[in-house]
Structure formats: structure tokens, C-alpha cells
Design a protein around this motif. Structure first.
Motif, mmCIF file in Angstrom:
data_model
loop_
_atom_site.group_PDB
_atom_site.id
_atom_site.type_symbol
_atom_site.label_atom_id
_atom_site.label_comp_id
_atom_site.label_asym_id
_atom_site.label_seq_id
_atom_site.Cartn_x
_atom_site.Cartn_y
_atom_site.Cartn_z
ATOM 1 N N ILE A 249 0.818 -0.971 0.081
ATOM 2 C CA ILE A 249 0.372 -0.024 -0.029
ATOM 3 C C ILE A 249 0.779 1.384 -0.364
ATOM 4 O O ILE A 249 0.325 1.775 -0.940
ATOM 5 N N ALA A 250 1.956 1.272 0.810
ATOM 6 C CA ALA A 250 2.983 2.788 0.914
ATOM 7 C C ALA A 250 3.608 2.604 -0.961
ATOM 8 O O ALA A 250 4.026 3.679 -1.024
ATOM 9 N N ASP A 251 3.775 1.879 -1.508
ATOM 10 C CA ASP A 251 4.611 1.779 -2.225
ATOM 11 C C ASP A 251 4.034 2.316 -3.559
ATOM 12 O O ASP A 251 3.787 3.356 -4.355
ATOM 13 N N PHE A 252 2.150 1.808 -3.220
ATOM 14 C CA PHE A 252 1.050 2.385 -4.187
ATOM 15 C C PHE A 252 1.250 4.252 -3.648
ATOM 16 O O PHE A 252 1.347 4.925 -4.822
ATOM 17 N N HIS A 253 0.505 4.257 -2.355
ATOM 18 C CA HIS A 253 0.991 5.464 -1.597
ATOM 19 C C HIS A 253 2.153 6.248 -2.106
ATOM 20 O O HIS A 253 2.102 7.985 -2.008
ATOM 21 N N GLY A 254 3.110 5.988 -1.899
ATOM 22 C CA GLY A 254 4.480 6.949 -2.409
ATOM 23 C C GLY A 254 5.239 6.777 -0.672
ATOM 24 O O GLY A 254 6.203 7.446 -1.094
ATOM 25 N N HIS A 255 4.321 6.376 0.307
ATOM 26 C CA HIS A 255 5.041 6.613 1.842
ATOM 27 C C HIS A 255 4.029 6.144 2.430
ATOM 28 O O HIS A 255 2.698 6.075 2.723
ATOM 29 N N LEU B 252 -7.519 6.896 2.227
ATOM 30 C CA LEU B 252 -8.233 6.857 0.413
ATOM 31 C C LEU B 252 -7.420 5.830 0.252
ATOM 32 O O LEU B 252 -8.078 4.823 -0.882
ATOM 33 N N ASP B 253 -6.083 6.203 -0.262
ATOM 34 C CA ASP B 253 -5.267 5.346 -1.149
ATOM 35 C C ASP B 253 -5.047 4.094 -1.044
ATOM 36 O O ASP B 253 -4.868 3.000 -1.498
ATOM 37 N N ALA B 254 -5.342 3.853 0.696
ATOM 38 C CA ALA B 254 -5.637 2.132 1.274
ATOM 39 C C ALA B 254 -6.388 1.231 0.726
ATOM 40 O O ALA B 254 -6.179 0.839 0.678
ATOM 41 N N HIS C 170 -6.310 1.002 -2.808
ATOM 42 C CA HIS C 170 -5.440 0.315 -3.226
ATOM 43 C C HIS C 170 -6.214 -1.750 -2.817
ATOM 44 O O HIS C 170 -6.120 -2.121 -3.343
ATOM 45 N N LEU C 171 -6.882 -1.632 -1.584
ATOM 46 C CA LEU C 171 -7.035 -2.985 -1.118
ATOM 47 C C LEU C 171 -8.981 -3.184 -1.271
ATOM 48 O O LEU C 171 -9.276 -4.827 -1.128
ATOM 49 N N THR C 172 -9.251 -2.789 -1.822
ATOM 50 C CA THR C 172 -10.988 -2.802 -2.085
ATOM 51 C C THR C 172 -10.688 -3.269 -3.550
ATOM 52 O O THR C 172 -12.380 -3.357 -4.513
ATOM 53 N N GLY C 173 -10.319 -1.902 -4.205
ATOM 54 C CA GLY C 173 -10.791 -1.907 -5.859
ATOM 55 C C GLY C 173 -12.036 -0.692 -5.910
ATOM 56 O O GLY C 173 -12.119 -0.774 -6.831
ATOM 57 N N CYS C 174 -12.287 -0.575 -5.129
ATOM 58 C CA CYS C 174 -12.791 1.214 -5.298
ATOM 59 C C CYS C 174 -12.715 2.066 -5.479
ATOM 60 O O CYS C 174 -11.786 2.626 -4.634
ATOM 61 N N ILE D 45 -4.584 3.481 9.207
ATOM 62 C CA ILE D 45 -5.920 3.909 9.423
ATOM 63 C C ILE D 45 -6.783 3.300 8.817
ATOM 64 O O ILE D 45 -7.733 2.388 8.496
ATOM 65 N N GLY D 46 -6.666 3.960 7.402
ATOM 66 C CA GLY D 46 -7.670 3.549 6.027
ATOM 67 C C GLY D 46 -7.564 2.016 5.518
ATOM 68 O O GLY D 46 -8.097 0.911 5.511
ATOM 69 N N ALA D 47 -5.947 1.789 5.663
ATOM 70 C CA ALA D 47 -5.568 -0.730 6.160
ATOM 71 C C ALA D 47 -6.590 -0.596 6.983
ATOM 72 O O ALA D 47 -7.520 -2.071 6.803
ATOM 73 N N LYS D 48 -6.356 -0.865 8.545
ATOM 74 C CA LYS D 48 -7.229 -1.217 9.615
ATOM 75 C C LYS D 48 -8.809 -1.153 8.903
ATOM 76 O O LYS D 48 -9.543 -1.662 9.370
ATOM 77 N N ALA D 49 -9.210 -0.026 8.639
ATOM 78 C CA ALA D 49 -10.945 -0.118 7.769
ATOM 79 C C ALA D 49 -11.277 -0.746 7.235
ATOM 80 O O ALA D 49 -12.161 -1.677 7.522
ATOM 81 N N VAL D 50 -10.374 -0.958 6.328
ATOM 82 C CA VAL D 50 -10.790 -2.502 5.220
ATOM 83 C C VAL D 50 -10.605 -3.550 6.013
ATOM 84 O O VAL D 50 -11.326 -4.508 6.067
#
Length: 235
Positions: A38-44, A83-85, A88-92, A51-56
Motif C-alpha cells: 500500500i505504501a508503494d502505491f501511495h508513495g510513503h 483513501l489510497d489504502a 488499493h485494498l478494495t478496488g473501489c 488507519i485506512g488499511a485497518k478500516a478495510v
């Protein structure tokens, strides 16, 4: 010697020593592999991303496989890195219109399976990282003056510690989960466009505004409203 400065140095040293305790065992390995992707996708990597990853993760733990047969939509109440997490994780995503933002500055997320009619509201609990105040004070100083190498390094150390702390929490420590009902947001497959009679731009019909017999875009509608009130300033 200035006593206040001496005490500040002692306090800084104690904070730094506690920060280092986060990393002694794992040699600064801050994130698991999923979070690294996710960090690679977001940049850092940053706290809001975690928090986004854990919400998913929390939503997926409460949704049944049958709920997901026709996909998922998410409504988020902020515009943070979280939102980036989620994308990336949901495809939404914003592009497929399955991620909708109602920006109220809150870590509140509604996960809506497109098939079941049920929905989950994931809301962050009022918890705070121990060194938030230290971080924001230092961030303000670095943003204003550029900061020394040590200050910038310490700022990154605080971010790393914050991330490490968040990853150590269980989902139920971080969120309240409430089951509710909400329809998925509508999706426009092909958008209809109208011509704004003021600026001449094409605007989606669903975003256009009717003013009398004219059709205008939202910026022109705001400008016309303010002009009618005796000011030329756009909202």
C-alpha cells in the motif's frame, strides 16, 4: 545555563529513548508486507494510510462472503491518505465511482455491499498517539523554518513510531463498528454533458445547475449568486 532549555533537552532525550524502544527488537521493520504494498502505491507510509488499511480489515472481518458477490462501495468522510489504502485494498476508486467522499474531516467509513442492502459504519475511536503533540509542534517548526537535519530525522522517527503503534493495535481497539442499511451510490456508466451558458465549458448534467432558463456549472452558479449580492468574489 538556561534551566528551561536544559529541561527541554532532558525531555527530548527521554522521548527519543522511548521512540527507539519501538525499534530495538525488529531493527526498524515498521510495516508488514501488505502495508508495504500500500505504501508503494501511495508513495510513503503514514498514520492515515495505516488507519485506512485497518478500516478495510475491520470491515472485511464483519462482512460475509455472500455480501461481496456483486462487489462493494465505500463512502469516506475525509480526503486523507487513508483513501489510497481503501482504493488499493478494495478496488473501489474515484474512477469507477465506487468510492465516494463526503468530506467532513472524519475517519468514518461506510462499507456497502452492492448485493445485500446492509452496510457497515467503521468509526475511529477517540484515541491518540502518545507523542502527537510533540510531533505537531515539531512539524510546525520544520515547516516554518526548514528544520535542522536532527529535527527532520526526529520528525520521521515520530512518524515511524506512530505507524508502528497503530499497526500494533487490534481493529477493535481502533474502531467502532455499527451495522446499518444504505443503498450503494449510483454509478454513471456514460455521462451526459451540457453546455454552461456562462463559461462555455461542458459540464456533467448531474452537476449542472439551472438558473432560470439557463444551465450553468457550479463555479458559474456561485459567481452569479455573489454578483447578485453585490460582490465579485467567487465562493
Amino acid at each position: 545555563m538556561d534551566i528551561s532549555k536544559a529541561l527541554q533537552r532532558i525531555d527530548d532525550q527521554s522521548v527519543d529513548e522511548e521512540l527507539m524502544s519501538f525499534f530495538r527488537e525488529d531493527q526498524c521493520m515498521l510495516v508488514n508486507m501488505d502495508l508495504k504494498k500500500i505504501a508503494d502505491f501511495h508513495g510513503h507510509v503514514c498514520p492515515d494510510l495505516v488507519i485506512g488499511a485497518k478500516a478495510v480489515s475491520s470491515a472485511m472481518a464483519h462482512l460475509a462472503e455472500d455480501d461481496m458477490t456483486q462487489g462493494l462501495s465505500v463512502i469516506a468522510q475525509n480526503r486523507t491518505s487513508a483513501l489510497d489504502a481503501i482504493q488499493h485494498l478494495t478496488g473501489c476508486t474515484f474512477g469507477n465511482q465506487r468510492l465516494v467522499v463526503e468530506d467532513f474531516g472524519k475517519h468514518r467509513y461506510t462499507f456497502i455491499p452492492n448485493s445485500s442492502g446492509r452496510a457497515l459504519e467503521i468509526t475511529m475511536k477517540p484515541i491518540h498517539f502518545q507523542y502527537e503533540s510533540v510531533y505537531f509542534e515539531l512539524e510546525k517548526k520544520v515547516s516554518r523554518n526548514g528544520g535542522t537535519i536532527r529535527e527532520v530525522s526526529r520528525l520521521q522517527g515520530l512518524i515511524n513510531a506512530w505507524v508502528h503503534w497503530l499497526t500494533s493495535l487490534e481493529d477493535w481497539d481502533l474502531f467502532t463498528v455499527t451495522e446499518t442499511r444504505r443503498k450503494p451510490p449510483p454509478v454513471e456508466v456514460c455521462s451526459k454533458y451540457l453546455l454552461c451558458t456562462q463559461c462555455g465549458d461542458l459540464v456533467q448534467a448531474s452537476k449542472a445547475r439551472a438558473l432560470g432558463s439557463t444551465t450553468v456549472c457550479q463555479p458559474c452558479a456561485r459567481l452569479m449568486m455573489h454578483m447578485s449580492q453585490g460582490t465579485w468574489h467567487e465562493a
